[in-house]
Design an enzyme around this catalytic site. Structure first.
Site, PDB file in Angstrom:
ATOM      1  N   SER A   9      40.690  41.723  35.368  1.00 47.53           N
ATOM      2  CA  SER A   9      42.370  41.271  35.207  1.00 47.53           C
ATOM      3  C   SER A   9      42.658  41.307  36.608  1.00 47.53           C
ATOM      4  O   SER A   9      42.674  42.987  36.733  1.00 47.53           O
ATOM      5  CB  SER A   9      42.535  41.479  34.143  1.00 47.53           C
ATOM      6  OG  SER A   9      44.169  40.975  33.716  1.00 47.53           O
ATOM      7  N   HIS A  10      43.500  41.066  36.923  1.00 49.63           N
ATOM      8  CA  HIS A  10      44.571  40.883  37.766  1.00 49.63           C
ATOM      9  C   HIS A  10      45.520  42.197  37.902  1.00 49.63           C
ATOM     10  O   HIS A  10      46.276  42.954  38.457  1.00 49.63           O
ATOM     11  CB  HIS A  10      45.465  40.349  38.550  1.00 49.63           C
ATOM     12  CG  HIS A  10      44.504  39.167  39.229  1.00 49.63           C
ATOM     13  ND1 HIS A  10      43.532  38.510  39.306  1.00 49.63           N
ATOM     14  CD2 HIS A  10      44.677  38.595  40.883  1.00 49.63           C
ATOM     15  CE1 HIS A  10      42.990  37.580  39.989  1.00 49.63           C
ATOM     16  NE2 HIS A  10      43.614  38.270  40.802  1.00 49.63           N
ATOM     17  N   SER A  11      45.795  42.381  36.195  1.00 42.63           N
ATOM     18  CA  SER A  11      46.733  43.724  35.515  1.00 42.63           C
ATOM     19  C   SER A  11      45.692  44.137  34.713  1.00 42.63           C
ATOM     20  O   SER A  11      44.753  43.693  33.739  1.00 42.63           O
ATOM     21  CB  SER A  11      47.672  42.563  34.683  1.00 42.63           C
ATOM     22  OG  SER A  11      48.485  43.433  33.839  1.00 42.63           O
ATOM     23  N   ASP A  67      39.641  37.175  35.067  1.00 44.41           N
ATOM     24  CA  ASP A  67      41.302  36.326  34.598  1.00 44.41           C
ATOM     25  C   ASP A  67      41.430  34.985  35.489  1.00 44.41           C
ATOM     26  O   ASP A  67      41.401  33.735  35.129  1.00 44.41           O
ATOM     27  CB  ASP A  67      42.761  37.050  33.841  1.00 44.41           C
ATOM     28  CG  ASP A  67      43.356  38.426  35.221  1.00 44.41           C
ATOM     29  OD1 ASP A  67      42.145  37.410  36.152  1.00 44.41           O
ATOM     30  OD2 ASP A  67      43.770  38.616  34.904  1.00 44.41           O
ATOM     31  N   SER A  70      40.079  34.355  41.622  1.00 39.43           N
ATOM     32  CA  SER A  70      39.689  35.390  42.552  1.00 39.43           C
ATOM     33  C   SER A  70      39.311  36.953  42.108  1.00 39.43           C
ATOM     34  O   SER A  70      38.099  37.539  42.606  1.00 39.43           O
ATOM     35  CB  SER A  70      41.547  36.407  43.432  1.00 39.43           C
ATOM     36  OG  SER A  70      42.540  36.565  42.677  1.00 39.43           O
TER      37      SER A  70
END
Length: 221
Positions: A9-11, A67, A70
Site C-alpha cells: 500500500s501507499h500507506s 492498493d 503504481s
C-alpha cells in the site's frame, strides 16, 4: 508450509491494518506488510516490497495484493528481480477483500493458483465445482438459524469456509459456494437468519455434520 501473502500500500498504516485483519482469519499464514516509502512517507518502496517477499516466501509461493496502480508497478519490478519469480503472483483484487479471501484459502492449505483465484473471486462467475469424479448424487440439505451476535461476519465466515474446504464435497450456503470467502460475506447474513446449506459429493453428509457442529459452537466465537 503455506502460501504467503504480501500487502502493498501507499500507506504503511493501511498495509499494517490489512495484515492485522487478514491474520485474524489465518494465524498460520505469513502475511507481510510493505507500505509507504523508506522514510515513512506516502508512496511505495522497492526495498520494502523485496523484503516483504523474502519474509512471506516459505517455498509454496507468495501472493501480492496492491492498493493502487503504481504499487503494482513497483511490485512487478520487485518480482522481475526476485530469485524465483514463478512463485510470486500479483492478484488483480481489492486489497482488503482480496487479502482476507486469500488468507483463508492459504490457511486451508490451497496452492498458489487457488489462493490467487480466491483473492480474485473468479469462482463468483461460475457454479460451485463438483467434488471428485464421482456422480454428485442427491444433494444433502441442512437448515439452521444463525445465533452469532453479528451473523456471518468475517471471522465466523472464515471458519465456515475452512470447514467446508476440508471435505471432498461441493457445499453451498444460500446457493453460493461455501468455500468462497467473498461470496459468503456478500450474503450479509445477520443474527436470526434462517440459512440453508446443501452439499453433494462423497463427503456431503460429513461436511454438513461438521457445519452443523460449527454452528452449534457459534462458529468459534
Amino acid at each position: 508450509m503455506t502460501v504467503g501473502l504480501v500487502v502493498v500500500s501507499h500507506s504503511a498504516r493501511i498495509a499494517e491494518g490489512v495484515v492485522e485483519l487478514a491474520a485474524q482469519m489465518a494465524p498460520s499464514v505469513t502475511i507481510a506488510a510493505a507500505g509507504g516509502t523508506d522514510d515513512g512517507g506516502i508512496g511505495t518502496s522497492f526495498d520494502r516490497i523485496q523484503a516483504a517477499l523474502a519474509e512471506a516466501e516459505s517455498g509454496d509461493g507468495v501472493v501480492v495484493l496492491c492498493d493502487l496502480g503504481s504499487a503494482v508497478l513497483t511490485a512487478e519490478t520487485a518480482l522481475e528481480l526476485a530469485e524465483a519469480p514463478e512463485r510470486i503472483r500479483i492478484a488483480d483484487a481489492p486489497i482488503v477483500e482480496g487479502a482476507v479471501a486469500a488468507a483463508v484459502a492459504a490457511e486451508s492449505g490451497d496452492g498458489l493458483d487457488a489462493v490467487v483465484a480466491a483473492a480474485e473471486a473468479r469462482q463468483a462467475e461460475a457454479a460451485p465445482p463438483q467434488a471428485g469424479d464421482e456422480p454428485a448424487g442427491e444433494a444433502q440439505r441442512l437448515e439452521l438459524v444463525l445465533e452469532n451476535e453479528h451473523g456471518l461476519h468475517a471471522r465466523p465466515a472464515a471458519e465456515l469456509v475452512r470447514t467446508a474446504s476440508g471435505f471432498d464435497a461441493a457445499v453451498t450456503v444460500e446457493g453460493v459456494d461455501a468455500k468462497s470467502m467473498l461470496r459468503v460475506l456478500a450474503l450479509g447474513l445477520d443474527r436470526g437468519s434462517r440459512v440453508v446449506f446443501e452439499a453433494t459429493g462423497p463427503d456431503a453428509r460429513d461436511a454438513l455434520a461438521a457445519i452443523e457442529a460449527l454452528a452449534r459452537n457459534r462458529f468459534g466465537e
